[in-house]
Design a protein around this motif. Structure first.
Motif, short mmCIF file in Angstrom:
data_model
loop_
_atom_site.label_atom_id
_atom_site.label_comp_id
_atom_site.label_asym_id
_atom_site.label_seq_id
_atom_site.Cartn_x
_atom_site.Cartn_y
_atom_site.Cartn_z
N UNK A 138 143.00 17.70 -0.99
CA UNK A 138 142.86 18.24 0.37
C UNK A 138 143.32 19.68 0.41
N UNK A 139 142.50 20.54 1.03
CA UNK A 139 142.84 21.95 1.18
C UNK A 139 142.76 22.32 2.65
N UNK A 140 143.87 22.81 3.20
CA UNK A 140 143.91 23.30 4.57
C UNK A 140 143.96 24.82 4.56
N UNK A 141 143.46 25.43 5.63
CA UNK A 141 143.42 26.88 5.74
C UNK A 141 144.18 27.32 6.99
N UNK A 142 145.00 28.37 6.85
CA UNK A 142 145.57 29.02 8.03
C UNK A 142 145.34 30.51 7.89
N UNK A 143 145.25 31.22 9.02
CA UNK A 143 144.94 32.64 8.98
C UNK A 143 145.82 33.40 9.97
N UNK A 144 146.05 34.67 9.69
CA UNK A 144 146.87 35.49 10.57
C UNK A 144 148.30 34.99 10.62
N UNK A 145 148.86 34.97 11.82
CA UNK A 145 150.25 34.52 11.98
C UNK A 145 150.33 33.02 12.19
N UNK A 146 149.22 32.32 12.08
CA UNK A 146 149.19 30.87 12.27
C UNK A 146 149.65 30.18 11.00
N UNK A 147 150.96 30.30 10.72
CA UNK A 147 151.56 29.73 9.50
C UNK A 147 152.43 28.55 9.91
N UNK A 148 152.22 27.36 9.32
CA UNK A 148 152.97 26.18 9.77
C UNK A 148 154.48 26.36 9.63
N UNK A 149 155.19 25.85 10.63
CA UNK A 149 156.65 25.85 10.55
C UNK A 149 157.11 24.85 9.50
N UNK A 150 156.45 23.70 9.47
CA UNK A 150 156.79 22.64 8.52
C UNK A 150 155.79 22.67 7.38
N UNK A 151 156.25 23.05 6.20
CA UNK A 151 155.39 23.12 5.02
C UNK A 151 155.52 21.89 4.12
N UNK A 152 156.41 20.99 4.48
CA UNK A 152 156.70 19.86 3.59
C UNK A 152 155.52 18.92 3.33
N UNK A 153 154.49 18.86 4.20
CA UNK A 153 153.35 18.02 3.84
C UNK A 153 152.55 18.54 2.65
N UNK A 154 152.82 19.78 2.22
CA UNK A 154 152.01 20.40 1.18
C UNK A 154 152.69 20.36 -0.18
N UNK A 155 151.87 20.21 -1.21
CA UNK A 155 152.35 20.25 -2.58
C UNK A 155 152.36 21.67 -3.13
N UNK A 156 151.62 22.57 -2.46
CA UNK A 156 151.53 23.95 -2.91
C UNK A 156 150.97 24.82 -1.79
N UNK A 157 151.53 26.02 -1.65
CA UNK A 157 150.98 27.03 -0.74
C UNK A 157 150.44 28.17 -1.60
N UNK A 158 149.18 28.57 -1.34
CA UNK A 158 148.58 29.70 -2.04
C UNK A 158 148.30 30.79 -1.02
N UNK A 159 149.00 31.90 -1.13
CA UNK A 159 148.91 32.98 -0.14
C UNK A 159 147.97 34.07 -0.65
N UNK A 160 147.36 34.78 0.27
CA UNK A 160 146.53 35.92 -0.11
C UNK A 160 147.43 37.08 -0.53
N UNK A 161 146.84 38.23 -0.83
CA UNK A 161 147.62 39.38 -1.25
C UNK A 161 148.55 39.92 -0.19
N UNK A 162 148.25 39.63 1.07
CA UNK A 162 149.12 40.06 2.17
C UNK A 162 148.99 41.52 2.54
N UNK A 163 147.82 42.14 2.28
CA UNK A 163 147.69 43.58 2.53
C UNK A 163 147.79 43.92 4.01
N UNK A 164 147.57 42.95 4.90
CA UNK A 164 147.66 43.21 6.34
C UNK A 164 149.05 42.96 6.91
N UNK A 165 149.98 42.49 6.08
CA UNK A 165 151.36 42.23 6.51
C UNK A 165 152.30 43.23 5.87
N UNK A 166 153.47 43.43 6.49
CA UNK A 166 154.49 44.21 5.80
C UNK A 166 155.26 43.28 4.86
N UNK A 167 156.01 43.88 3.95
CA UNK A 167 156.68 43.10 2.91
C UNK A 167 157.74 42.17 3.50
#
Length: 261
Positions: A195-224
């Motif tokens: 199962x693969x879920x998608x989130x975009x922008x600032x819509x990042x889950x508060x609870x990440x524990x249901x996931x076995x892995x998070x794969x993030x983009x390069x983050x060029x639109x966010x500050x460090x």
């Protein structure tokens, strides 16, 4: 604590290495202490020197915006020019003619992560290889944490659940790297039921524990600072996190053969 507050006007964070009490609060305090907009010193720090020739492989396919380059490519070119490098840019289909046209192998090749396998096969043995996404993993986040997180890919199964996190909210195109290519590569290796879920922008889950892995983009639109806070959130919840470029290098089997900033 009261003495510290009274004498130094500071609010201490009590941390126990034994019980791990206070560690999440400490991580949050460290993230808040990073200045807004703080970036690493250079996108290509430690990889190039003045006078180096650097070859950029930039597919201009259906994913590329018409008439312009994407932000990581533009910023990388500017970084290399500031470091007084010679920059040669080609599309993936022109890589081999470009290599033949150069008098000497380039000092570095930077590619789009989706081309890792092809570029690695044809590049000169002496030329190190990395990708825009890997560079931004260090520039915007924590490259070491991403590499450690990529190890979790080997532990995935057909019953695993993965979160793809995008910084921008662009309209997805055909063969989108986050929504199509990475999920396809994961399912090819571990099974269609993964199962693969998608989130975009600032819509990042508060609870990440249901996931076995998070794969993030390069983050060029966010500050460090913001990207680091996401990494620390995942670490605090015990969820491994990596990014597009590192994950694709791992899935391609060349993670140990690319250079990291």
């Amino acid at each position: 604590c009261e003495v510290v507050q009274k004498e130094f006007s500071l609010s201490p964070i009590v941390v126990s290495a034994k019980t791990r009490e206070g560690i999440p609060a400490l991580r949050e305090a460290i993230a808040r202490a990073v200045p807004e907009g703080f970036e690493a010193a250079s996108i290509t720090q430690g990889l190039v020197r003045e006078g180096d020739t650097v070859l950029l492989v930039m597919p201009q396919d259906i994913q590329a915006p018409k008439g312009r380059l994407i932000l990581p490519q533009v910023q990388t070119i500017r970084d290399l020019l500031d470091r007084r490098c010679t920059v040669v840019s080609v599309t993936a289909d022109r890589l081999e003619p470009a290599l033949r046209a150069l008098k000497a192998p380039p000092a570095l090749i930077i590619t789009d992560s989706q081309c890792f396998g092809m570029v690695h096969r044809v590049k000169p043995d002496e030329t190190p290889l990395t990708s825009f996404s890997v560079l931004f993993a260090a520039y915007k986040g924590d490259i070491r944490a991403y590499v450690e997180g990529a190890a979790a890919i080997d532990q995935l199964t057909a019953q695993s659940r993965v979160l793809i996190a995008e910084a921008c909210t662009h309209a997805p195109l055909q063969e989108d790297i986050g929504r199509v290519k990475i999920p396809r590569a994961l399912r090819k290796r571990f099974g269609e039921s993964l199962r693969v879920d998608i989130c975009a922008g600032v819509d990042f889950p508060v609870d990440l524990t249901p996931y076995d892995l998070v794969i993030h983009c390069g983050g060029c639109m966010f500050n460090r600072r913001y990207v680091l806070s996401r990494i620390q959130q995942a670490q605090a919840q015990g969820v491994p996190m990596t990014n597009y470029g590192v994950a694709l290098a791992k899935l391609t089997g060349i993670l140990d053969q690319i250079v990291l900033p």
